[in-house]
Design a protein around this motif. Structure first.
Motif, PDB file in Angstrom:
ATOM      1  N   TRP A  72       0.828  -1.203   0.000  1.00  0.00           N
ATOM      2  CA  TRP A  72       0.000   0.000   0.000  1.00  0.00           C
ATOM      3  C   TRP A  72       0.864   1.256   0.000  1.00  0.00           C
ATOM      4  N   SER A  73       0.322   2.280  -0.633  1.00  0.00           N
ATOM      5  CA  SER A  73       1.057   3.537  -0.757  1.00  0.00           C
ATOM      6  C   SER A  73       0.068   4.606  -1.228  1.00  0.00           C
ATOM      7  N   LYS A  74       0.611   5.725  -1.694  1.00  0.00           N
ATOM      8  CA  LYS A  74      -0.194   6.829  -2.205  1.00  0.00           C
ATOM      9  C   LYS A  74       0.434   7.346  -3.486  1.00  0.00           C
ATOM     10  N   THR A  75      -0.375   8.009  -4.291  1.00  0.00           N
ATOM     11  CA  THR A  75       0.157   8.718  -5.450  1.00  0.00           C
ATOM     12  C   THR A  75       0.564  10.124  -5.016  1.00  0.00           C
ATOM     13  N   PRO A  76       1.334  10.817  -5.820  1.00  0.00           N
ATOM     14  CA  PRO A  76       1.740  12.180  -5.440  1.00  0.00           C
ATOM     15  C   PRO A  76       0.559  13.127  -5.222  1.00  0.00           C
ATOM     16  N   ASP A  77      -0.591  12.869  -5.869  1.00  0.00           N
ATOM     17  CA  ASP A  77      -1.754  13.738  -5.665  1.00  0.00           C
ATOM     18  C   ASP A  77      -2.726  13.162  -4.639  1.00  0.00           C
ATOM     19  N   ASN A  78      -2.212  12.301  -3.749  1.00  0.00           N
ATOM     20  CA  ASN A  78      -2.919  11.829  -2.558  1.00  0.00           C
ATOM     21  C   ASN A  78      -4.110  10.905  -2.858  1.00  0.00           C
ATOM     22  N   PHE A  79      -3.923  10.012  -3.814  1.00  0.00           N
ATOM     23  CA  PHE A  79      -4.848   8.897  -3.965  1.00  0.00           C
ATOM     24  C   PHE A  79      -4.172   7.656  -3.407  1.00  0.00           C
ATOM     25  N   GLY A  80      -4.931   6.852  -2.687  1.00  0.00           N
ATOM     26  CA  GLY A  80      -4.367   5.656  -2.100  1.00  0.00           C
ATOM     27  C   GLY A  80      -4.260   4.522  -3.100  1.00  0.00           C
ATOM     28  N   TYR A  81      -3.352   3.611  -2.830  1.00  0.00           N
ATOM     29  CA  TYR A  81      -3.176   2.417  -3.671  1.00  0.00           C
ATOM     30  C   TYR A  81      -2.982   1.216  -2.754  1.00  0.00           C
ATOM     31  N   LEU A  82      -3.779   0.150  -2.967  1.00  0.00           N
ATOM     32  CA  LEU A  82      -3.659  -1.086  -2.196  1.00  0.00           C
ATOM     33  C   LEU A  82      -3.627  -2.261  -3.154  1.00  0.00           C
ATOM     34  N   TYR A  83      -2.527  -2.989  -3.144  1.00  0.00           N
ATOM     35  CA  TYR A  83      -2.348  -4.188  -3.965  1.00  0.00           C
ATOM     36  C   TYR A  83      -2.627  -5.409  -3.093  1.00  0.00           C
ATOM     37  N   ILE A  84      -3.575  -6.251  -3.529  1.00  0.00           N
ATOM     38  CA  ILE A  84      -3.906  -7.479  -2.800  1.00  0.00           C
ATOM     39  C   ILE A  84      -3.609  -8.652  -3.729  1.00  0.00           C
ATOM     40  N   GLU A  85      -2.593  -9.408  -3.412  1.00  0.00           N
ATOM     41  CA  GLU A  85      -2.142 -10.481  -4.303  1.00  0.00           C
ATOM     42  C   GLU A  85      -2.951 -11.755  -4.141  1.00  0.00           C
ATOM     43  N   SER A  86      -3.540 -11.951  -2.966  1.00  0.00           N
ATOM     44  CA  SER A  86      -4.258 -13.199  -2.698  1.00  0.00           C
ATOM     45  C   SER A  86      -5.391 -12.927  -1.724  1.00  0.00           C
ATOM     46  N   ASP A 136      -3.382   4.204   7.548  1.00  0.00           N
ATOM     47  CA  ASP A 136      -2.420   4.919   6.715  1.00  0.00           C
ATOM     48  C   ASP A 136      -3.091   5.623   5.539  1.00  0.00           C
ATOM     49  N   LEU A 137      -4.190   5.041   5.031  1.00  0.00           N
ATOM     50  CA  LEU A 137      -4.818   5.559   3.812  1.00  0.00           C
ATOM     51  C   LEU A 137      -6.063   6.391   4.082  1.00  0.00           C
ATOM     52  N   LYS A 138      -6.402   6.597   5.352  1.00  0.00           N
ATOM     53  CA  LYS A 138      -7.695   7.206   5.686  1.00  0.00           C
ATOM     54  C   LYS A 138      -7.847   8.631   5.172  1.00  0.00           C
ATOM     55  N   GLY A 148      -9.173   9.316  -2.468  1.00  0.00           N
ATOM     56  CA  GLY A 148      -9.776   8.201  -3.195  1.00  0.00           C
ATOM     57  C   GLY A 148      -8.805   7.039  -3.145  1.00  0.00           C
ATOM     58  N   LEU A 149      -9.259   5.861  -3.556  1.00  0.00           N
ATOM     59  CA  LEU A 149      -8.438   4.665  -3.368  1.00  0.00           C
ATOM     60  C   LEU A 149      -8.519   3.755  -4.583  1.00  0.00           C
ATOM     61  N   MET A 150      -7.362   3.282  -5.034  1.00  0.00           N
ATOM     62  CA  MET A 150      -7.274   2.209  -6.023  1.00  0.00           C
ATOM     63  C   MET A 150      -6.990   0.898  -5.275  1.00  0.00           C
ATOM     64  N   ILE A 151      -7.799  -0.113  -5.524  1.00  0.00           N
ATOM     65  CA  ILE A 151      -7.536  -1.448  -4.992  1.00  0.00           C
ATOM     66  C   ILE A 151      -7.222  -2.344  -6.180  1.00  0.00           C
ATOM     67  N   ASP A 152      -6.040  -2.934  -6.185  1.00  0.00           N
ATOM     68  CA  ASP A 152      -5.531  -3.671  -7.335  1.00  0.00           C
ATOM     69  C   ASP A 152      -5.602  -5.170  -7.063  1.00  0.00           C
ATOM     70  N   VAL A 153      -6.533  -5.849  -7.742  1.00  0.00           N
ATOM     71  CA  VAL A 153      -6.633  -7.315  -7.622  1.00  0.00           C
ATOM     72  C   VAL A 153      -6.393  -7.963  -8.981  1.00  0.00           C
ATOM     73  N   ARG A 154      -5.601  -7.313  -9.808  1.00  0.00           N
ATOM     74  CA  ARG A 154      -5.374  -7.823 -11.170  1.00  0.00           C
ATOM     75  C   ARG A 154      -4.554  -9.104 -11.191  1.00  0.00           C
TER      76      ARG A 154
END
Length: 502
Positions: free
Chosen positions: A288-302, A332-334, A338-344
């Motif tokens: 998990w992290s953020k973009t420079p313009d303060n959107f959250g990112y959460l990668y869930i692998e499983s 951390d992301l509260k 906005g939030l991207m959740i990546d389940v690709r």
């Protein structure tokens, strides 16, 4: 999962696990309704003792004072599932039962691993075949391999329980006529395995598979091309090959795929704030992290609890640790916009993990989806699955869920739950199209196989088995051109959508 079996490359996209002599059941109990049911206190009441039947699953459980037997049945055959204490203990089974008021039916989560539970009805006795003609199995005294009998059991189980012949327009009776003549009393296990593989291949269902540990073979087919399939086609073309024929070629392909995967992960990282602001859990299945313009990112692998959480002796221990981990992530992301959740890249796992993540993302209780199983020419009663928000914690900002054809099983259940959330969108590609839980089965000679027998219905009454959960904004998933240019068009589309919601 990619395995080399002899000189044959097997691309296996199933998220299932059969341990010799045991059963792995996917999904778990969570927040589903349990109308007219009440928890059973095993030490006080013994009304659970007796025979319980779940015909939609081909299961019969004979529960006694301190033990149980778990049978798998068809209209003609019966043999026992050999489950050890570590797989499903007596206490775990009993404590996962909710009994009806009239004590004639129950819902069991099978030790807390089946969502929203399997409904069973009380029977006066075991089926006749489970009394007079229980089949002997490999390892038991007097067992003799009977390929013709095992062929019939295999065919009957699909005939009576598989729910999706219509998707690929497969006539299972014609399959029988085609292959029954290829099996005789002298057919070997290797030959029988090949027959079974040819029988199930037309289903193109990645939750359908066979595995014979004795001969070290496994087989499954997917109707959609996943990233590993795309990478394999690239590798073959680059090396002017028709197929992978040697161990050296196989290892070379694995190296190529790992390089491509590393490029994709690095490309994703290029859209995020770097250095200490990119966090990973201990198993590196959550990023998990953020973009420079303060959107959250959460990668869930499983979505598999045991893959996400390494420690903890019991499922309850691991769930408690998962909650701590999710609380840290969403704390951390509260403050993100906005939030991207990546389940690709998420191949699935446990529905209760999907539901647990979802509980952090809603303000009010939602009807996430409903579920039922095939029951002959009909279906079992619809079970409504609702998810409640986590107390004192919620994430209410817009969410973009990133999906692909690699998004499978429990990750697809998460996708249909996100569809029920306001201010959310799916971006990328439609998911893999394998929503049904796996119905695990075995044959007397030891072969393990799986059947898709359950329907998942979205909150708005839609079914996505086969087609996959659709996206609202479609973008290609890491083509070779994108990887070469180190661009992620799906993330770019997600950032654009989140910006539009501000």
């Amino acid at each position: 999962m990619i395995n080399m079996k002899g000189n044959t490359l097997v691309i296996n996209t199933i998220k299932w696990s059969f341990v010799a002599g045991s059963i792995a059941l996917l999904s778990a109990c969570n927040d589903s309704d349990s109308k007219n049911k009440r928890p059973l206190i095993a030490d006080i009441e013994k009304t659970e003792i007796g025979v319980w039947s779940a015909p939609a699953y081909g299961w019969v459980i004979d529960i006694q004072n301190s033990s149980y037997k778990f049978y798998q049945t068809t209209s003609q055959y019966c043999h026992e599932f050999k489950l050890d204490e570590s797989t499903l203990s007596y206490d775990s089974l009993i404590n996962s039962i909710a009994l009806s008021d009239d004590k004639d039916s129950l819902i069991s989560t099978i030790g807390g691993i089946k969502t929203p539970g399997v409904e069973m009805t009380r029977a006066l006795s075991l089926p006749k075949n489970c009394i007079d003609n229980v089949l002997k199995q490999q390892g038991e005294e007097g067992y003799v391999f009977n390929p013709e009998q095992d062929f019939e059991i295999f065919w009957q189980n699909y005939k009576e329980h598989y729910a999706f012949f219509h998707i690929e327009n497969v006539n299972w009776d014609e399959i029988y006529q085609t292959f029954v003549t290829q099996v005789s009393a002298t057919t070997s296990q290797e030959e029988l395995f090949e027959v079974f593989a040819q029988m199930i291949a037309p289903l193109k269902d990645f939750h359908v598979g066979i595995e014979n540990e004795k001969i070290d073979e496994e087989f499954s087919v997917s109707r959609k091309l996943e990233m590993q399939d795309i990478a394999l086609a690239e590798y073959l073309e680059m090396n002017d090959l028709d197929d992978i024929d040697t161990q050296a070629q196989f290892l070379d392909f694995i190296d190529y795929y790992e390089q491509q995967f590393a490029i994709m992960i690095a490309t994703i990282g290029s859209y995020l704030v770097q250095d200490d602001d990119v966090k990973l859990n201990e198993t590196e299945t959550l990023i998990w992290s953020k973009t420079p313009d303060n959107f959250g990112y959460l990668y869930i692998e499983s979505m598999e609890l045991a893959e996400i959480i390494e420690h903890g002796d019991t499922q309850a221990d691991k769930l408690a640790l998962l909650e701590l981990q999710l609380t840290e992530i969403f704390t951390d992301l509260k403050d993100t916009q906005g939030l991207m959740i990546d389940v690709r890249f998420n191949g699935g796992g446990d529905d209760f993990v999907s539901q647990k993540v979802m509980s952090y993302l809603i303000e009010n209780k939602i009807h996430a989806y409903s579920k039922q199983a095939r029951l002959g020419d009909a279906r079992t009663e619809l079970q409504k699955v609702e998810i409640h928000p986590r107390e004192n914690f919620l994430y209410s900002m817009p969410i973009a869920l990133l999906t692909s054809a690699d998004t499978s099983s429990a990750a697809e259940i998460f996708s249909i739950a996100i569809r029920a959330r306001d201010n959310s969108v799916l971006i990328g590609q439609s998911t893999g199209g394998g929503l049904s839980d796996i119905l695990p089965k075995s044959l007397p000679h030891g072969l393990q196989y799986s059947i898709s027998n359950e329907f998942y219905i979205s909150h708005d009454g839609l079914e996505f088995e086969g087609s996959g959960v659709p996206v609202a904004i479609e973008k290609p998933f890491f083509t070779l051109e994108q990887r070469t240019q180190e661009k992620d068009l799906i993330i770019e589309a997600a950032i654009e959508w989140l910006q539009s919601q501000s």
